[in-house]
Design a protein around this motif. Structure first.
Motif, PDB file in Angstrom:
ATOM      1  N   ARG A  75      -9.508   4.736 -17.223  1.00  0.00           N
ATOM      2  CA  ARG A  75     -10.607   3.964 -16.656  1.00  0.00           C
ATOM      3  C   ARG A  75     -11.284   4.706 -15.507  1.00  0.00           C
ATOM      4  O   ARG A  75     -12.519   4.799 -15.444  1.00  0.00           O
ATOM      5  CB  ARG A  75     -10.101   2.597 -16.160  1.00  0.00           C
ATOM      6  CG  ARG A  75     -11.212   1.675 -15.676  1.00  0.00           C
ATOM      7  CD  ARG A  75     -10.643   0.380 -15.114  1.00  0.00           C
ATOM      8  NE  ARG A  75      -9.984   0.577 -13.843  1.00  0.00           N
ATOM      9  CZ  ARG A  75     -10.614   0.685 -12.682  1.00  0.00           C
ATOM     10  NH1 ARG A  75     -11.939   0.673 -12.641  1.00  0.00           N
ATOM     11  NH2 ARG A  75      -9.947   0.842 -11.558  1.00  0.00           N
ATOM     12  N   LEU A  76     -10.474   5.240 -14.607  1.00  0.00           N
ATOM     13  CA  LEU A  76     -11.035   5.903 -13.428  1.00  0.00           C
ATOM     14  C   LEU A  76     -11.716   7.229 -13.778  1.00  0.00           C
ATOM     15  O   LEU A  76     -12.835   7.495 -13.338  1.00  0.00           O
ATOM     16  CB  LEU A  76      -9.936   6.135 -12.389  1.00  0.00           C
ATOM     17  CG  LEU A  76      -9.393   4.888 -11.681  1.00  0.00           C
ATOM     18  CD1 LEU A  76      -8.210   5.253 -10.794  1.00  0.00           C
ATOM     19  CD2 LEU A  76     -10.482   4.201 -10.872  1.00  0.00           C
ATOM     20  N   ILE A  77     -11.058   8.060 -14.582  1.00  0.00           N
ATOM     21  CA  ILE A  77     -11.578   9.408 -14.853  1.00  0.00           C
ATOM     22  C   ILE A  77     -12.667   9.391 -15.929  1.00  0.00           C
ATOM     23  O   ILE A  77     -13.740   9.973 -15.756  1.00  0.00           O
ATOM     24  CB  ILE A  77     -10.428  10.355 -15.248  1.00  0.00           C
ATOM     25  CG1 ILE A  77      -9.455  10.523 -14.068  1.00  0.00           C
ATOM     26  CG2 ILE A  77     -10.980  11.713 -15.687  1.00  0.00           C
ATOM     27  CD1 ILE A  77      -8.213  11.325 -14.393  1.00  0.00           C
ATOM     28  N   SER A 124     -13.064  12.222 -10.197  1.00  0.00           N
ATOM     29  CA  SER A 124     -12.341  13.474 -10.372  1.00  0.00           C
ATOM     30  C   SER A 124     -10.847  13.160 -10.343  1.00  0.00           C
ATOM     31  O   SER A 124     -10.438  12.063  -9.931  1.00  0.00           O
ATOM     32  CB  SER A 124     -12.694  14.453  -9.257  1.00  0.00           C
ATOM     33  OG  SER A 124     -12.190  13.991  -8.008  1.00  0.00           O
ATOM     34  N   GLN A 125     -10.023  14.123 -10.765  1.00  0.00           N
ATOM     35  CA  GLN A 125      -8.584  13.888 -10.719  1.00  0.00           C
ATOM     36  C   GLN A 125      -8.106  13.717  -9.282  1.00  0.00           C
ATOM     37  O   GLN A 125      -7.181  12.941  -9.016  1.00  0.00           O
ATOM     38  CB  GLN A 125      -7.846  15.037 -11.408  1.00  0.00           C
ATOM     39  CG  GLN A 125      -8.057  15.061 -12.917  1.00  0.00           C
ATOM     40  CD  GLN A 125      -7.211  16.119 -13.608  1.00  0.00           C
ATOM     41  OE1 GLN A 125      -6.446  16.842 -12.982  1.00  0.00           O
ATOM     42  NE2 GLN A 125      -7.352  16.204 -14.924  1.00  0.00           N
ATOM     43  N   GLU A 126      -8.754  14.397  -8.356  1.00  0.00           N
ATOM     44  CA  GLU A 126      -8.406  14.261  -6.938  1.00  0.00           C
ATOM     45  C   GLU A 126      -8.737  12.848  -6.446  1.00  0.00           C
ATOM     46  O   GLU A 126      -7.933  12.218  -5.748  1.00  0.00           O
ATOM     47  CB  GLU A 126      -9.164  15.297  -6.116  1.00  0.00           C
ATOM     48  CG  GLU A 126      -8.814  15.291  -4.631  1.00  0.00           C
ATOM     49  CD  GLU A 126      -7.381  15.695  -4.355  1.00  0.00           C
ATOM     50  OE1 GLU A 126      -6.793  15.171  -3.391  1.00  0.00           O
ATOM     51  OE2 GLU A 126      -6.847  16.537  -5.112  1.00  0.00           O
ATOM     52  N   GLN A 127      -9.915  12.348  -6.801  1.00  0.00           N
ATOM     53  CA  GLN A 127     -10.301  10.989  -6.415  1.00  0.00           C
ATOM     54  C   GLN A 127      -9.383   9.961  -7.064  1.00  0.00           C
ATOM     55  O   GLN A 127      -8.999   8.968  -6.435  1.00  0.00           O
ATOM     56  CB  GLN A 127     -11.749  10.728  -6.815  1.00  0.00           C
ATOM     57  CG  GLN A 127     -12.781  11.494  -6.012  1.00  0.00           C
ATOM     58  CD  GLN A 127     -14.182  11.352  -6.591  1.00  0.00           C
ATOM     59  OE1 GLN A 127     -14.369  11.375  -7.810  1.00  0.00           O
ATOM     60  NE2 GLN A 127     -15.172  11.198  -5.729  1.00  0.00           N
ATOM     61  N   CYS A 128      -9.030  10.203  -8.309  1.00  0.00           N
ATOM     62  CA  CYS A 128      -8.131   9.299  -9.025  1.00  0.00           C
ATOM     63  C   CYS A 128      -6.753   9.244  -8.356  1.00  0.00           C
ATOM     64  O   CYS A 128      -6.164   8.177  -8.216  1.00  0.00           O
ATOM     65  CB  CYS A 128      -8.005   9.745 -10.480  1.00  0.00           C
ATOM     66  SG  CYS A 128      -6.941   8.690 -11.496  1.00  0.00           S
ATOM     67  N   SER A 129      -6.270  10.392  -7.930  1.00  0.00           N
ATOM     68  CA  SER A 129      -4.954  10.430  -7.278  1.00  0.00           C
ATOM     69  C   SER A 129      -4.965   9.649  -5.963  1.00  0.00           C
ATOM     70  O   SER A 129      -4.011   8.940  -5.651  1.00  0.00           O
ATOM     71  CB  SER A 129      -4.525  11.884  -7.041  1.00  0.00           C
ATOM     72  OG  SER A 129      -5.335  12.513  -6.059  1.00  0.00           O
ATOM     73  N   ARG A 130      -6.080   9.767  -5.205  1.00  0.00           N
ATOM     74  CA  ARG A 130      -6.176   8.998  -3.957  1.00  0.00           C
ATOM     75  C   ARG A 130      -6.242   7.505  -4.249  1.00  0.00           C
ATOM     76  O   ARG A 130      -5.639   6.694  -3.539  1.00  0.00           O
ATOM     77  CB  ARG A 130      -7.407   9.439  -3.163  1.00  0.00           C
ATOM     78  CG  ARG A 130      -7.288  10.824  -2.537  1.00  0.00           C
ATOM     79  CD  ARG A 130      -8.316  11.030  -1.438  1.00  0.00           C
ATOM     80  NE  ARG A 130      -9.677  10.913  -1.937  1.00  0.00           N
ATOM     81  CZ  ARG A 130     -10.400  11.954  -2.356  1.00  0.00           C
ATOM     82  NH1 ARG A 130      -9.879  13.176  -2.345  1.00  0.00           N
ATOM     83  NH2 ARG A 130     -11.633  11.783  -2.778  1.00  0.00           N
ATOM     84  N   GLN A 131      -6.999   7.135  -5.274  1.00  0.00           N
ATOM     85  CA  GLN A 131      -7.147   5.724  -5.618  1.00  0.00           C
ATOM     86  C   GLN A 131      -5.815   5.108  -6.043  1.00  0.00           C
ATOM     87  O   GLN A 131      -5.500   3.976  -5.695  1.00  0.00           O
ATOM     88  CB  GLN A 131      -8.157   5.582  -6.762  1.00  0.00           C
ATOM     89  CG  GLN A 131      -8.449   4.159  -7.187  1.00  0.00           C
ATOM     90  CD  GLN A 131      -9.282   3.400  -6.165  1.00  0.00           C
ATOM     91  OE1 GLN A 131     -10.082   4.002  -5.446  1.00  0.00           O
ATOM     92  NE2 GLN A 131      -9.088   2.105  -6.097  1.00  0.00           N
ATOM     93  N   MET A 132      -5.009   5.877  -6.780  1.00  0.00           N
ATOM     94  CA  MET A 132      -3.751   5.355  -7.299  1.00  0.00           C
ATOM     95  C   MET A 132      -2.571   5.599  -6.368  1.00  0.00           C
ATOM     96  O   MET A 132      -1.465   5.111  -6.624  1.00  0.00           O
ATOM     97  CB  MET A 132      -3.477   5.966  -8.675  1.00  0.00           C
ATOM     98  CG  MET A 132      -4.509   5.586  -9.720  1.00  0.00           C
ATOM     99  SD  MET A 132      -4.156   6.278 -11.369  1.00  0.00           S
ATOM    100  CE  MET A 132      -2.687   5.336 -11.834  1.00  0.00           C
ATOM    101  N   GLY A 133      -2.795   6.363  -5.298  1.00  0.00           N
ATOM    102  CA  GLY A 133      -1.746   6.565  -4.309  1.00  0.00           C
ATOM    103  C   GLY A 133      -0.626   7.475  -4.743  1.00  0.00           C
ATOM    104  O   GLY A 133       0.516   7.321  -4.310  1.00  0.00           O
TER     105      GLY A 133
END
Length: 262
Positions: free
Chosen positions: A42-44, A50-59
């Protein structure tokens, strides 16, 4: 002793959790996509993170997101190529509680009350609903036949769509908006129970607004919307205008013609 896996933050559970292929042969096999795998897709792929933004969003770490995303894409490919069904369930996740550390997402209604002004004027996503009829703001929330949904990106209307309410009542409409991941509602009159339901869903209310739906949304984006924070739904006047009997709203069993001249 192995290190416990960290839960991945998810903004909302998917509204549809099972997909079945339409074909002549009997349906048998299926793949299971975990909730956290669904969230990376959903996010990507949908929200263009981006994968970096996704990682921040998911913690979680970026390498963790890469692993989850790769697993999810493999399962989707298997379902498409092999004609399998898809079930979405399970996984290591926890729902976002709306705290600032969890980031902000258009599918997370819990962030609305704390971050709405910044979302409307900044670079984040926002979803606004308007009670809608023939281009105008419908004046009775509980009786609206449709919502017009606006997706806001970078302070502008990116896209819109009209959603039929199918005759849902007050409480069901609030739940419907929550399912649509709406952050804010513009409407005319609205009852106290519906206001409470919207507040519990984290949906910001802008009541007492009249006129063009499109212009109202544009005004809200630019922080210039005139609205009434104490807007109420006047059931008595509404029913009289529609020719209902007073028995519908507690005046007795006689018709309005006995005292209204209708």
């Amino acid at each position: 002793m192995s290190r416990p896996r960290k839960c991945r933050l998810v903004c909302a559970l998917p509204s549809t959790r099972e997909f079945i292929p339409h074909c002549d042969q009997a349906f048998a096999d299926s793949v299971t996509l975990s909730i956290d795998e669904y969230e990376t897709i959903r996010l990507i792929d949908f929200e263009d993170y981006s994968q970096e933004q996704c990682s921040r969003q998911m913690g979680v770490a970026r390498t963790t997101v890469q692993q989850i995303y790769a697993s999810a894409r493999k399962k989707l490919a298997e379902a498409l190529v092999e004609g399998c069904g898809i079930t979405i369930e399970g996984g290591d996740y926890q729902l976002c509680d709306g705290s600032p550390s969890h980031g902000k997402c258009s599918h997370c209604p819990r962030h609305t009350q704390h971050h709405q002004t910044n979302d409307l004027q900044g670079g984040n996503h926002m979803r606004i609903a308007v009670t809608y009829e023939n281009g105008l703001i419908f004046q009775h929330f509980g009786h609206t036949g449709a919502f017009k949904i606006y997706d806001i990106e970078d302070g502008k209307i990116a896209r819109s769509m009209i959603v039929n309410t199918q005759g849902s009542g007050h409480g069901a409409l609030a739940g419907m908006l929550a399912q649509l991941q709406v952050n804010a509602l513009i409407c005319g009159g609205i009852g106290g129970g519906a206001q409470t339901a919207l507040s519990q869903a984290g949906i910001k209310l802008y009541g007492g607004v009249k006129g063009s739906a499109d212009l109202a949304v544009a005004a809200l984006i630019n922080n210039r919307l005139n609205y009434d924070p104490n807007a109420k739904c006047d059931h008595h006047d509404h029913h009289h205008d529609e020719g209902h009997t007073c028995g519908d709203h507690g005046c007795g069993s006689h018709t309005c013609g006995d005292h209204c001249g209708k």
